[in-house]
Design an enzyme around this catalytic site. Structure first.
Site, PDB file in Angstrom:
ATOM      1  NE  ARG A 257      10.586   5.359   8.625  1.00  9.91           N
ATOM      2  CZ  ARG A 257       9.582   5.357   7.756  1.00  9.91           C
ATOM      3  NH1 ARG A 257       9.552   4.426   6.798  1.00  9.91           N
ATOM      4  NH2 ARG A 257       8.628   6.255   7.833  1.00  9.91           N
TER       5      ARG A 257
ATOM      6  CG  ASN B 273       8.348  -2.163   0.200  1.00 14.96           C
ATOM      7  OD1 ASN B 273       7.897  -2.344   1.340  1.00 14.96           O
ATOM      8  ND2 ASN B 273       8.890  -1.019  -0.166  1.00 14.96           N
TER       9      ASN B 273
ATOM     10  CG  HIS C 179      11.307  -2.658   4.271  1.00  7.42           C
ATOM     11  ND1 HIS C 179       9.944  -2.511   4.226  1.00  7.42           N
ATOM     12  CD2 HIS C 179      11.546  -3.857   4.838  1.00  7.42           C
ATOM     13  CE1 HIS C 179       9.380  -3.579   4.760  1.00  7.42           C
ATOM     14  NE2 HIS C 179      10.327  -4.416   5.136  1.00  7.42           N
TER      15      HIS C 179
ATOM     16  CD  GLU D 161      10.314  -7.836   5.267  1.00  6.88           C
ATOM     17  OE1 GLU D 161      10.291  -9.002   5.728  1.00  6.88           O
ATOM     18  OE2 GLU D 161      10.120  -6.831   5.970  1.00  6.88           O
TER      19      GLU D 161
ATOM     20  CE1 TYR E 164       8.847   4.979   3.190  1.00  4.69           C
ATOM     21  CE2 TYR E 164       7.314   6.821   3.370  1.00  4.69           C
ATOM     22  CZ  TYR E 164       7.805   5.618   3.840  1.00  4.69           C
ATOM     23  OH  TYR E 164       7.267   5.045   4.976  1.00  4.69           O
TER      24      TYR E 164
ATOM     25  N   PRO F 268       0.794  -1.223   0.000  1.00  2.00           N
ATOM     26  CG  PRO F 268      -0.156  -1.111   2.131  1.00  2.00           C
ATOM     27  CD  PRO F 268       0.516  -2.060   1.192  1.00  2.00           C
ATOM     28  CG  ASN F 269      -0.240   4.329   1.321  1.00  2.00           C
ATOM     29  OD1 ASN F 269      -1.223   4.834   0.782  1.00  2.00           O
ATOM     30  ND2 ASN F 269      -0.293   3.816   2.533  1.00  2.00           N
TER      31      ASN F 269
ATOM     32  NE  ARG G 105       4.070   6.543   1.749  1.00  5.63           N
ATOM     33  CZ  ARG G 105       4.351   5.301   2.127  1.00  5.63           C
ATOM     34  NH1 ARG G 105       4.872   4.459   1.244  1.00  5.63           N
ATOM     35  NH2 ARG G 105       4.108   4.906   3.338  1.00  5.63           N
TER      36      ARG G 105
ATOM     37  CB  ALA H 286       1.520   0.083   6.150  1.00  7.23           C
TER      38      ALA H 286
HETATM   39  C1  DQA Z   1       8.365   0.813   3.779  1.00  5.33           C
HETATM   40  C2  DQA Z   1       8.452   0.985   5.299  1.00  5.33           C
HETATM   41  C3  DQA Z   1       7.082   0.813   5.944  1.00  5.33           C
HETATM   42  O1  DQA Z   1       7.165   0.995   7.344  1.00  5.33           O
HETATM   43  C4  DQA Z   1       6.113   1.825   5.386  1.00  5.33           C
HETATM   44  O2  DQA Z   1       4.820   1.611   5.909  1.00  5.33           O
HETATM   45  C5  DQA Z   1       6.082   1.872   3.895  1.00  5.33           C
HETATM   46  C6  DQA Z   1       7.332   1.731   3.153  1.00  5.33           C
HETATM   47  C7  DQA Z   1       9.711   1.109   3.075  1.00  5.33           C
HETATM   48  O3  DQA Z   1       9.855   0.715   1.920  1.00  5.33           O
HETATM   49  O4  DQA Z   1      10.591   1.742   3.665  1.00  5.33           O
HETATM   50  O5  DQA Z   1       5.051   2.122   3.291  1.00  5.33           O
HETATM   51  O6  DQA Z   1       8.039  -0.542   3.506  1.00  5.33           O
END
Ligand code: DQA
Length: 153
Positions: free
Chosen positions: A106, A73, A99, A97, A22, A9-10, A17, A76
């Site tokens: 964080r 990825n 990120h 995985e 990011y 998501p997002n 964003r 959230a």
């Molecule tokens: C994320 C880290 C997550 O905590 C966050 O909710 C994201 C992006 C990252 O790529 O750093 O949406 O996965």
């Protein structure tokens, strides 16, 4: 070789964003760069981005027997989704995985991944490079001849 790249998501909003967190690279650019790397190795990539947990679960579920490795990825959902974790475990496809940010540097609620234990490993904190490194790892995991060669006596 076929690799599934899953964006949670997002991540469709990357580029605009919270750029201070990011970065300014958008998702289309990340996907294009991954595709170029994969093409050089004769690897086919499939991409999915969804803001809906069930859609991500379905995409992972449909990878069984069809996909050689997953780069994910979970965004959230990293921190909450037992459903995505179970989907990866059930699919039996090796997953990496990734990120963009270093989740361990964080907020406390981001410092735990429920997904990590069912993945082969994790890349966290290198911006878009995390995806490139994750893809390298996935291609290595999926390579048919990844057993160490026997050395001659
Ligand atoms: C994320 C880290 C997550 O905590 C966050 O909710 C994201 C992006 C990252 O790529 O750093 O949406 O996965």
């Amino acid at each position: 070789m076929r690799i599934l790249v899953v964006h949670g998501p997002n991540l469709d909003l990357l580029g605009t964003r919270e750029p201070e967190v990011y970065g300014t690279t958008d998702l289309a650019t990340i996907n294009r760069e991954l595709k170029a790397i994969a093409a050089q190795r004769g690897v086919t990539l499939e991409f999915v981005q969804s803001n809906h947990e069930g859609e991500l679960v379905d995409a992972i579920g449909s990878s069984r027997g069809r996909i050689d490795a997953i780069v994910i990825n979970p965004a959230a959902y990293t921190h909450t989704s037992v459903a995505i974790r179970d989907a990866i475990a059930a699919a039996g496809v090796p997953a990496v995985e990734v990120h963009l940010t270093n989740i361990y540097a964080r907020e406390a609620f981001r410092q735990h991944s429920v997904i990590a234990p069912v993945c082969k490993g994790q890349v966290s904190g290198f911006g878009p490079e995390s995806y490139r490194l994750g893809l390298e790892a996935a291609m290595t995991l999926a390579a048919p001849n990844r057993r160490p060669r026997k050395t001659r006596a």
